[in-house]
Design a protein around this motif. Structure first.
Motif, PDB file in Angstrom:
ATOM      1  N   ALA A  72       0.719  -1.352  -0.571  1.00  0.00           N
ATOM      2  CA  ALA A  72       0.013   0.128  -0.074  1.00  0.00           C
ATOM      3  C   ALA A  72       0.752   1.280   0.031  1.00  0.00           C
ATOM      4  CB  ALA A  72      -1.007  -0.020   1.303  1.00  0.00           C
ATOM      5  N   ILE A  89       2.287   1.746  -3.168  1.00  0.00           N
ATOM      6  CA  ILE A  89       1.269   1.605  -4.160  1.00  0.00           C
ATOM      7  C   ILE A  89       1.421   4.267  -3.897  1.00  0.00           C
ATOM      8  CG2 ILE A  89      -1.055   2.236  -5.204  1.00  0.00           C
ATOM      9  CD1 ILE A  89      -0.505  -0.742  -3.973  1.00  0.00           C
ATOM     10  N   ILE A  90       0.965   4.195  -3.086  1.00  0.00           N
ATOM     11  CA  ILE A  90       0.906   5.729  -2.312  1.00  0.00           C
ATOM     12  C   ILE A  90       2.386   6.926  -2.829  1.00  0.00           C
ATOM     13  CG2 ILE A  90       0.515   7.364  -0.760  1.00  0.00           C
ATOM     14  CD1 ILE A  90      -1.096   5.345   1.022  1.00  0.00           C
ATOM     15  N   ILE A 136       1.875   6.868  -7.093  1.00  0.00           N
ATOM     16  CA  ILE A 136       0.940   8.080  -7.048  1.00  0.00           C
ATOM     17  C   ILE A 136       1.509   9.482  -7.092  1.00  0.00           C
ATOM     18  CG2 ILE A 136      -1.406   9.386  -6.638  1.00  0.00           C
ATOM     19  CD1 ILE A 136      -2.235   5.837  -6.429  1.00  0.00           C
ATOM     20  N   LYS A 189       4.252  10.097  -9.276  1.00  0.00           N
ATOM     21  CA  LYS A 189       3.654  10.483 -10.835  1.00  0.00           C
ATOM     22  C   LYS A 189       3.316  12.078 -10.463  1.00  0.00           C
ATOM     23  CE  LYS A 189       2.695   6.830 -13.951  1.00  0.00           C
ATOM     24  NZ  LYS A 189       1.586   5.458 -14.406  1.00  0.00           N
ATOM     25  N   LEU A 190       1.456  12.229  -9.895  1.00  0.00           N
ATOM     26  CA  LEU A 190       1.354  13.698  -9.515  1.00  0.00           C
ATOM     27  C   LEU A 190       2.434  14.345  -9.189  1.00  0.00           C
ATOM     28  CD1 LEU A 190      -1.631  12.889  -7.630  1.00  0.00           C
ATOM     29  CD2 LEU A 190      -0.750  13.253  -9.880  1.00  0.00           C
ATOM     30  N   ARG A 241       4.443  15.560 -13.083  1.00  0.00           N
ATOM     31  CA  ARG A 241       3.341  16.090 -14.222  1.00  0.00           C
ATOM     32  C   ARG A 241       3.436  18.062 -14.280  1.00  0.00           C
ATOM     33  NH1 ARG A 241      -2.310  14.483 -15.432  1.00  0.00           N
ATOM     34  NH2 ARG A 241      -1.446  12.461 -14.324  1.00  0.00           N
ATOM     35  N   LEU A 288      -6.000  27.202   1.643  1.00  0.00           N
ATOM     36  CA  LEU A 288      -5.894  25.547   1.915  1.00  0.00           C
ATOM     37  C   LEU A 288      -7.024  25.101   0.752  1.00  0.00           C
ATOM     38  CD1 LEU A 288      -4.684  23.375   3.346  1.00  0.00           C
ATOM     39  CD2 LEU A 288      -6.096  22.965   5.169  1.00  0.00           C
ATOM     40  N   LEU A 289      -8.670  25.540   0.977  1.00  0.00           N
ATOM     41  CA  LEU A 289      -9.231  25.628  -0.075  1.00  0.00           C
ATOM     42  C   LEU A 289      -8.603  25.644  -1.224  1.00  0.00           C
ATOM     43  CD1 LEU A 289     -12.051  24.279  -0.449  1.00  0.00           C
ATOM     44  CD2 LEU A 289     -13.142  26.182  -0.233  1.00  0.00           C
ATOM     45  N   LEU A 324      -5.864  22.538  -2.464  1.00  0.00           N
ATOM     46  CA  LEU A 324      -6.394  21.289  -2.903  1.00  0.00           C
ATOM     47  C   LEU A 324      -7.457  21.434  -3.528  1.00  0.00           C
ATOM     48  CD1 LEU A 324      -7.304  20.442   1.156  1.00  0.00           C
ATOM     49  CD2 LEU A 324      -6.261  19.322  -0.545  1.00  0.00           C
ATOM     50  N   LEU A 325      -8.578  22.844  -4.289  1.00  0.00           N
ATOM     51  CA  LEU A 325      -9.425  22.229  -5.219  1.00  0.00           C
ATOM     52  C   LEU A 325      -8.678  22.258  -6.387  1.00  0.00           C
ATOM     53  CD1 LEU A 325     -11.881  25.034  -4.429  1.00  0.00           C
ATOM     54  CD2 LEU A 325     -12.285  22.630  -5.524  1.00  0.00           C
ATOM     55  N   LEU A 349      -5.733  19.147  -6.794  1.00  0.00           N
ATOM     56  CA  LEU A 349      -6.498  17.548  -6.778  1.00  0.00           C
ATOM     57  C   LEU A 349      -7.442  17.925  -8.312  1.00  0.00           C
ATOM     58  CD1 LEU A 349      -7.222  16.797  -3.592  1.00  0.00           C
ATOM     59  CD2 LEU A 349      -5.903  16.044  -4.850  1.00  0.00           C
ATOM     60  N   ILE A 350      -7.762  19.094  -8.585  1.00  0.00           N
ATOM     61  CA  ILE A 350      -9.614  19.086  -9.088  1.00  0.00           C
ATOM     62  C   ILE A 350      -9.121  19.494 -10.348  1.00  0.00           C
ATOM     63  CG2 ILE A 350     -11.943  18.547  -9.335  1.00  0.00           C
ATOM     64  CD1 ILE A 350     -11.256  17.775  -6.823  1.00  0.00           C
ATOM     65  N   LYS A 355     -11.457  22.382 -12.800  1.00  0.00           N
ATOM     66  CA  LYS A 355     -13.108  21.894 -12.362  1.00  0.00           C
ATOM     67  C   LYS A 355     -13.154  22.761 -11.803  1.00  0.00           C
ATOM     68  CE  LYS A 355     -14.876  18.352 -14.906  1.00  0.00           C
ATOM     69  NZ  LYS A 355     -14.761  16.918 -15.165  1.00  0.00           N
TER      70      LYS A 355
END
Lengths: 382, 275
Positions: free
Chosen positions: A7, A10-11, A14, A17-18, A21, A146-147, A150-151, A154-155, A158
């Motif tokens: 585990a 894998i983390i 990830i 990779k993130l 990029r 922080l908000l 994160l937005l 991660l997103i 969008k």
């Protein structure tokens, strides 16, 4: 230990990779946000009020509550700190403050806090005064950045769209409040606001296509239906007692204010349901243009079953958590929970119930509208 | 009025949801009961934060496993909501204590209602603030988490060859779609609730800076912002945990009595044995 190791591997992959990029973009956003927060941490010259950075606070017990036997203690504080702005910048200030052990109506300040204070020099040249409030803008800045971070991380696109729609919505709300202050009716303004909120939010969530059109139309129709239903129940019962509504000091026209509150409050949830239903049905029609209306209704139902429970839960927790301090204060004053829920809490409950009714109504209405708008224009895919 | 609205809600639940509507109603009643119980325990003087964390876990457990059964989706949702609760517990403790956001704010203190009650309650209001934030968060976190988990599950069912990384990516992209609307729900609910507060602040001639530093605004702001942060954090956590669980089902066998994929696996093994 083997699964744990895998585990972790894998983390880690990830993350790797993130990072590769989007490293530059993330760092850039992070840098902008960090510098913004740093500015807010040092913005003493933005304020006319005196700001004191507390270095030492000594508490002395002054009183114990005897009456109720609940052991509440009262303290007075002697605070020493440095003045951060204004004419006395850099000098020592001596402040006084009172607080009780529950901090219900007042606050205990600790070394390291920055507070607003009223300060006067007495005849010895010693600067004395009292605390008027805490400087909270830095915590606002931390949370907001922080908000945003994160937005965007991660997103991505969008998340950025969401931030833009949020800013436009809040700006229009601010303008509406300004107009209301100048005497315009709050209910009329809220109706306009609802239209703006719906168009802007759905534009940034779905873009311009038939899915967005169906969602917008069904949101507005559901809202009208919900309000009509609310007015009918209002007319057929003894109405609402506005005594226990919060923040009503000196406000007139409480019924209109309450109506505006539930209009805006239910809007988000109804929009959520409408978008989910409309995109699910849109997917189905795109995959199989020959699908019959009956099958669509059936699938719409299935989607509705899945979302209604969790949506109603969101409304429940979002509304009821705000009432915690008041409920506890009342319980401690020997008012029974039954009385509180049935006669003193109804404003939260009304909002929650009407929001939930809106969610439920939105399911069939959106299915119906989506089928009407999408089946007709099935030749032209979005 | 209240009874009539409840009646309408129940009728609508049954008309639109049938059996699922009744399940929703039962779990709704359970949630309200759990909230009331935790508030009563807080008023007995039990530690509010401990009580809230306990009640949050109970609410999550019942909502997820009673409404949706024990399978890989609910298992990984429960795990990720629990993780998010713990992460945000740390953040909200820091914010709650440092910014003194507990208690009755300065605008509320001007209302007649507050002056009727004795303020000697001897319960630490900073802790109540933390429990408010955590309670407001779990509804939205569970919603986002369940949506991502079932979407990833469907993707995997239709294409068994995807790797953990690909499943995670699809989870994130689906999460982005639902996140916008979920956050809309949260912040419109908050805007609606605090509309009268904003009008009042405007009447009291608060400037923007005054407003940002006031406790009344800050309480609303932290509630909705931390809920939104919870929603965002829960998406990658759920995506990674569901991807891991369905790729390594055999390790989690004893936790998942209702898992369809496990039954399929058993059938496959039986078929091979029969051959």
């Amino acid at each position: 230990m083997e699964p744990m190791k895998r585990a972790a591997n894998i983390i880690f992959s990830i993350l790797l990779k993130l990072e590769k990029r989007n490293l530059i973009l993330n760092l850039l956003v992070l840098a902008v946000l960090v510098s913004g927060v740093t500015i807010v941490f040092n913005n003493y010259h933005w304020y006319d009020k005196t700001i004191v950075n507390i270095e030492k606070a000594e508490n002395t017990l002054t009183d114990r509550s005897k009456a109720s036997g609940k052991g509440e203690k009262y303290f007075s504080q002697a605070i020493t700190g440095t003045i951060m702005n204004g004419d006395y910048q850099g000098e020592k200030a001596y402040l006084s403050n009172r607080f009780s052990s529950s901090n219900l109506l007042d606050d205990q300040y600790n070394p390291g806090d920055e507070v607003f204070a009223k300060i006067n020099a007495n005849e010895n040249g010693r600067l004395e005064g009292y605390v008027t409030g805490l400087k909270r803008d830095k915590y606002t800045a931390i949370l907001a950045s922080l908000l945003i971070w994160l937005l965007i991380v991660l997103i991505r696109k969008k998340g950025l769209f969401f931030i833009i729609s949020l800013v436009i919505n809040i700006a229009s709300l601010g303008y509406a409040l300004h107009l209301n202050h100048n005497g315009l009716n709050i209910l009329t303004l809220s109706n306009c606001l609802v239209l703006i909120f719906t168009f802007i939010s759905l534009l940034f969530i779905c873009g311009i296509n038939r899915k967005a059109m169906a969602a917008t139309l069904s949101t507005l129709i559901t809202l009208v239906f919900t309000m009509v239903l609310f007015q009918i129940t209002l007319a057929n019962t003894d109405g609402i007692d506005y005594t226990y509504m919060e923040y009503i000091a000196g406000q007139n026209n409480l019924s209109q204010l309450f109506l505006s509150q539930i209009l805006i409050g239910s809007l988000g949830a109804i929009m959520d349901v409408a978008v989910t239903e409309a995109s699910a049905l849109n997917e189905l029609i795109l995959k199989n243009p020959e699908i019959s209306a009956k099958e669509l209704i059936q699938s719409g139902r299935e989607v509705g079953y899945d979302i209604m429970g969790t949506m109603i839960n969101i409304m429940l927790f979002a509304y009821l958590c705000g009432a915690f301090p008041l409920i506890i204060l009342k319980l401690k004053n020997n008012i029974g929970l039954n009385t509180i829920i049935l006669s003193q809490l109804p404003m939260e409950l009304y909002r929650f119930l009407i929001g939930s009714i809106g969610i439920l109504l939105a399911i069939p209405i959106t299915v119906f509208i989506s089928i009407l708008t999408m089946k007709k224009g099935k030749g032209s895919a979005c | 009025m209240l009874k009539l609205l409840v009646l309408i809600l129940v009728i609508l639940l049954y008309a639109i949801g049938r059996e699922r509507g009744i399940v929703t109603f039962v779990s709704l009643c359970f949630n309200i009961a759990a909230l009331s119980a935790s508030i009563i325990m807080m008023s007995w003087g039990w530690d509010p934060v401990a009580v809230t964390i306990m009640s949050c876990f109970v609410i999550c457990y019942v909502t997820l496993f009673y409404q949706n059964g024990k399978n890989s989706k609910t298992f990984s949702s429960f795990f990720s909501v629990a993780a998010v609760l713990l992460i945000l517990f740390a953040i909200s403790c820091f914010i709650g204590y440092r910014s003194h956001s507990g208690g009755i704010n300065e605008i509320m203190q001007l209302e007649d209602e507050i002056t009727r009650y004795a303020p000697d309650i001897n319960i630490d209001m900073s802790k109540i603030a933390v429990s408010m934030i955590l309670t407001g968060l779990i509804g939205a976190a569970m919603d986002a988490s369940i949506a991502v988990a079932s979407a990833v599950y469907e993707v995997y069912k239709n294409n068994r060859n995807l790797s953990i990384m690909e499943l995670y990516q699809s989870g994130i992209s689906i999460g982005g779609d639902i996140l916008g609307t979920t956050m809309n729900t949260l912040y419109f609910a908050c805007l609606g609730e605090s509309l009268s507060l904003f009008i009042l602040l405007k009447n009291y001639q608060y400037s923007v800076l005054d407003m940002i530093n006031s406790k009344a605004f800050f309480q609303e702001f932290t509630d909705v912002t931390i809920s939104c942060i919870g929603c965002i954090l829960v998406i990658p956590l759920t995506a990674i945990s569901i991807a891991y669980v369905i790729k390594n089902l055999s390790q989690f066998e004893r936790f998942l009595p209702d898992e369809e994929l496990l039954l399929e696996l058993d059938e496959q093994i039986e078929k091979e044995e029969n051959k």
